[in-house]
Motif scaffolding. Structure first.
Motif, PDB file in Angstrom:
ATOM      1  N   CYS A 197     -20.525 -30.906 -14.660  1.00  0.00           N
ATOM      2  CA  CYS A 197     -19.411 -30.249 -15.339  1.00  0.00           C
ATOM      3  C   CYS A 197     -20.006 -29.325 -16.399  1.00  0.00           C
ATOM      4  O   CYS A 197     -20.661 -29.791 -17.340  1.00  0.00           O
ATOM      5  CB  CYS A 197     -18.487 -31.291 -15.963  1.00  0.00           C
ATOM      6  N   ARG A 198     -19.776 -28.031 -16.254  1.00  0.00           N
ATOM      7  CA  ARG A 198     -20.398 -27.059 -17.146  1.00  0.00           C
ATOM      8  C   ARG A 198     -19.345 -26.092 -17.694  1.00  0.00           C
ATOM      9  O   ARG A 198     -18.472 -25.621 -16.974  1.00  0.00           O
ATOM     10  CB  ARG A 198     -21.483 -26.266 -16.410  1.00  0.00           C
ATOM     11  N   ARG A 199     -19.462 -25.832 -19.002  1.00  0.00           N
ATOM     12  CA  ARG A 199     -18.657 -24.805 -19.678  1.00  0.00           C
ATOM     13  C   ARG A 199     -17.156 -25.024 -19.466  1.00  0.00           C
ATOM     14  O   ARG A 199     -16.415 -24.087 -19.177  1.00  0.00           O
ATOM     15  CB  ARG A 199     -19.061 -23.403 -19.208  1.00  0.00           C
ATOM     16  N   CYS A 200     -16.713 -26.247 -19.635  1.00  0.00           N
ATOM     17  CA  CYS A 200     -15.296 -26.571 -19.479  1.00  0.00           C
ATOM     18  C   CYS A 200     -14.687 -26.964 -20.820  1.00  0.00           C
ATOM     19  O   CYS A 200     -15.369 -27.441 -21.722  1.00  0.00           O
ATOM     20  CB  CYS A 200     -15.114 -27.708 -18.469  1.00  0.00           C
ATOM     21  N   LEU A 201     -13.379 -26.765 -20.926  1.00  0.00           N
ATOM     22  CA  LEU A 201     -12.617 -27.136 -22.115  1.00  0.00           C
ATOM     23  C   LEU A 201     -11.597 -28.200 -21.742  1.00  0.00           C
ATOM     24  O   LEU A 201     -10.846 -28.033 -20.767  1.00  0.00           O
ATOM     25  CB  LEU A 201     -11.903 -25.909 -22.685  1.00  0.00           C
ATOM     26  N   PHE A 202     -11.565 -29.288 -22.520  1.00  0.00           N
ATOM     27  CA  PHE A 202     -10.587 -30.360 -22.357  1.00  0.00           C
ATOM     28  C   PHE A 202      -9.773 -30.426 -23.643  1.00  0.00           C
ATOM     29  O   PHE A 202     -10.308 -30.751 -24.707  1.00  0.00           O
ATOM     30  CB  PHE A 202     -11.289 -31.691 -22.094  1.00  0.00           C
ATOM     31  N   ASP A 203      -8.490 -30.150 -23.547  1.00  0.00           N
ATOM     32  CA  ASP A 203      -7.667 -30.018 -24.745  1.00  0.00           C
ATOM     33  C   ASP A 203      -6.324 -30.714 -24.542  1.00  0.00           C
ATOM     34  O   ASP A 203      -5.537 -30.350 -23.664  1.00  0.00           O
ATOM     35  CB  ASP A 203      -7.442 -28.530 -25.047  1.00  0.00           C
ATOM     36  N   GLY A 204      -6.070 -31.746 -25.351  1.00  0.00           N
ATOM     37  CA  GLY A 204      -4.764 -32.381 -25.362  1.00  0.00           C
ATOM     38  C   GLY A 204      -4.425 -33.192 -24.135  1.00  0.00           C
ATOM     39  O   GLY A 204      -3.243 -33.391 -23.830  1.00  0.00           O
ATOM     40  N   ASN A 205      -5.430 -33.694 -23.426  1.00  0.00           N
ATOM     41  CA  ASN A 205      -5.183 -34.550 -22.261  1.00  0.00           C
ATOM     42  C   ASN A 205      -4.973 -35.990 -22.717  1.00  0.00           C
ATOM     43  O   ASN A 205      -5.583 -36.444 -23.691  1.00  0.00           O
ATOM     44  CB  ASN A 205      -6.358 -34.460 -21.293  1.00  0.00           C
ATOM     45  N   SER A 206      -4.118 -36.735 -22.008  1.00  0.00           N
ATOM     46  CA  SER A 206      -3.759 -38.068 -22.479  1.00  0.00           C
ATOM     47  C   SER A 206      -3.745 -39.066 -21.330  1.00  0.00           C
ATOM     48  O   SER A 206      -3.482 -38.716 -20.177  1.00  0.00           O
ATOM     49  CB  SER A 206      -2.385 -38.041 -23.156  1.00  0.00           C
ATOM     50  N   GLU A 224     -22.262 -27.799 -22.262  1.00  0.00           N
ATOM     51  CA  GLU A 224     -21.457 -26.753 -22.903  1.00  0.00           C
ATOM     52  C   GLU A 224     -19.963 -26.961 -22.684  1.00  0.00           C
ATOM     53  O   GLU A 224     -19.221 -26.024 -22.388  1.00  0.00           O
ATOM     54  CB  GLU A 224     -21.869 -25.362 -22.407  1.00  0.00           C
ATOM     55  N   CYS A 225     -19.514 -28.186 -22.847  1.00  0.00           N
ATOM     56  CA  CYS A 225     -18.094 -28.505 -22.714  1.00  0.00           C
ATOM     57  C   CYS A 225     -17.525 -28.867 -24.084  1.00  0.00           C
ATOM     58  O   CYS A 225     -18.210 -29.431 -24.923  1.00  0.00           O
ATOM     59  CB  CYS A 225     -17.889 -29.662 -21.735  1.00  0.00           C
ATOM     60  N   ASP A 226     -16.257 -28.543 -24.291  1.00  0.00           N
ATOM     61  CA  ASP A 226     -15.588 -28.833 -25.547  1.00  0.00           C
ATOM     62  C   ASP A 226     -14.424 -29.786 -25.308  1.00  0.00           C
ATOM     63  O   ASP A 226     -13.656 -29.614 -24.349  1.00  0.00           O
ATOM     64  CB  ASP A 226     -15.065 -27.545 -26.186  1.00  0.00           C
TER      65      ASP A 226
END
Length: 522
Positions: A197-206, A224-226
């Protein structure tokens, strides 16, 4: 001769029947739906989808093709809410026929998928994308508002290497684990698979208490994931791998660790940033029965509500925790570690923690702490107790001021810093403070109106300046219009000298975040 020519013709005809010129199929210009374009495709084809919203649940059918949103994910949306493939196939895309990385999905927003039921499973998996014994290449996609029992965004079950690149996972939900991505080797959890998993954004998952945005049973590369504001960030079970150059900010977990849960895995975590994460019943990072290595990481303003520690271990297991060149500012307990664990801290800064009855910085374990700055002091070779002089703790900036005692204070046997000096304690390299002449902005060895012009050119035209300390004419630790004004007043009005150093080159007597890259001072 005729026999030779006949054989040659046969070979040519055979070759032409084995090759297929790539066909680009456009949706909706050539085919009314994405599924219709895939149905008509053969290996090597490309399906390009024009901007629009498409209500479909799509099966790749085992084909080695690329399906591409021509205008990218912002304008090319596939909505899985209409269940066009039936109530048990609610994933937006399904890869269930042995696809590999020659099957590619690129440039879509996938939303409102509800997952695919597999025989023997406990519930639907893969709300956005369901992979069963398939390992396609997924890149440049957005997963928004998908739901499933596991794998709200992507659910991958089966051996192989799942590859996800340059994707965004926002507001996906699960009843179990992996609200963004869930990877395992079989329907029975505990069989390994792998993930890159590269250069991915995870935001507000529940997900459920104790669940995380990314769950993998197997080996992994997470780069490089946030991870922002998720119900837990990463869960690792089995296997080994690396987590590098990632940011973890404002994640929360009601049931366990807010950032990384590691059980039976051996993660190496490097160059990662952990800020303002909160855990209700657990720590920020928890390790079960494995080893953990963290290097050049920053941990600041994280909260374990019941003070289970910043890093904790699960009893009754044993293992090791290694912290190398990390910068920590934490107001609770840093480690809550069982007696069978070994803790090795080297070249790190641990500041701001509260000493408590169980032992302060380290509780329970056997430990070695060397060449580190420990608030209040700690026994060990090369340790110091001085204020590390972080640049701005309130602003979550744990770089070091040029006057920090942690500069050039790590283990002399460590690799040297980029300037060739002994390594600094903590996560960051800080150049050594250089002598300079205050106000000599153009570095010509004298103070005159050309220095004021150089300062104005830097402030308003971004002209390069090699020494910000020299530009800081009023020594307030900032670069602004007050500096050339102060310099001009000194030159032409008051004649008052600037703050030291002025007559001769010297170091900055004031601790601030400004520094010099180079000057002509000896």
């Amino acid at each position: 001769m005729r026999t030779f020519n006949t054989v040659l013709v046969v070979l040519i005809l055979s070759a032409t029947t084995l090759t297929h010129a790539q066909t680009t199929r456009w949706v909706p210009a050539d085919h009314e739906s994405i599924q219709a374009a895939i149905d008509s495709s053969v290996d090597g084809d490309e399906v390009r989808v024009s901007p629009g919203i498409y209500f479909e649940n799509i099966n790749f059918l085992g084909k080695a093709i690329a399906v591409i949103g021509d205008a990218g994910p912002a304008l090319t949306i596939v909505d899985g809410s209409t269940l066009t493939a039936g109530p048990d196939s609610g994933s937006v895309f399904r890869f269930v026929t042995g696809e590999d990385t020659s099957s590619q999905l690129d440039g879509f927003t996938l939303r409102n998928g509800t997952g695919t039921f597999m025989e023997g499973g406990v519930g639907p998996f893969g709300g956005g994308v369901a992979c069963f014994a398939a390992v396609p290449l997924i890149r440049n996609c957005r997963f928004v508002g998908n739901t499933a029992h596991s794998g709200g965004g992507v659910g991958s079950i089966g051996s192989g290497l799942a590859i996800v690149e340059d994707c965004v996972f926002v507001n996906n939900q699960t009843l179990s684990n992996g609200s963004g991505i869930f990877v395992t080797g079989a329907l029975t959890i505990g069989v390994d698979s792998d993930l890159e998993c590269r250069r991915c954004l995870f935001d507000g998952n529940s997900g459920s208490p104790g669940g995380c945005a990314l769950t993998v049973f197997g080996n992994y590369v997470i780069d490089e994931c946030d991870f922002f504001e998720n119900d837990g960030a990463i869960q690792l079970e089995g296997g080994a791998g690396t987590i590098s150059d990632c940011e973890f900010v404002a994640n929360f977990n009601q049931g366990y660790a807010s950032c990384i849960i590691s059980g039976g895995s051996t993660p190496v975590i490097s160059d990662c940033y952990f800020q303002s994460n909160t855990s209700a019943l657990g720590p920020i990072v928890v390790v079960g029965f494995d080893d953990l290595v963290m290097s050049h990481c920053v941990l600041v303003d994280n909260v374990s509500e019941f003070d289970h520690g910043l890093i904790s271990t699960a009893a009754p297991y044993s293992g090791s925790i290694t912290l190398r060149h990390c910068s920590v500012h934490h107001t609770g307990t840093v480690f809550t570690v069982g007696s069978q664990w070994e803790v090795d801290v080297t070249g790190s800064i641990i500041d701001g923690f509260q000493t408590w009855a169980a032992g302060g910085v380290i509780s329970g374990a056997s430990y070695s702490v060397e060449y580190s700055a420990i608030d209040g002091g700690y026994p060990g070779v090369g340790n110091i107790s001085d204020d590390p002089l972080f640049a701005d703790v309130a602003g979550f900036d744990l770089t070091l001021l040029p006057t920090s005692p942690c500069i050039n204070a790590a283990d002399p046997s460590d690799p040297v810093d980029p300037d060739g000096s002994i390594a600094d304690m903590g996560a960051f390299f800080t150049p050594e403070a250089k002598d300079f002449l205050r106000g000599d902005v153009n570095d010509d060895g004298s103070l005159d109106i050309s220095d004021a012009i150089a300062a104005l050119s830097h402030l308003f035209s971004a002209a390069p300046v090699m020494c910000f300390d020299a530009l800081d004419a009023n020594d307030d630790g900032a670069k602004n219009i007050a500096d050339p004004v102060t310099l001009l007043e000194s030159l032409f009005i008051s004649g008052a000298p600037l703050p030291m150093p002025t007559l001769d080159c010297g170091p900055d007597p004031t601790a601030d975040a400004l520094s010099c890259q180079d000057t002509s001072c000896p």
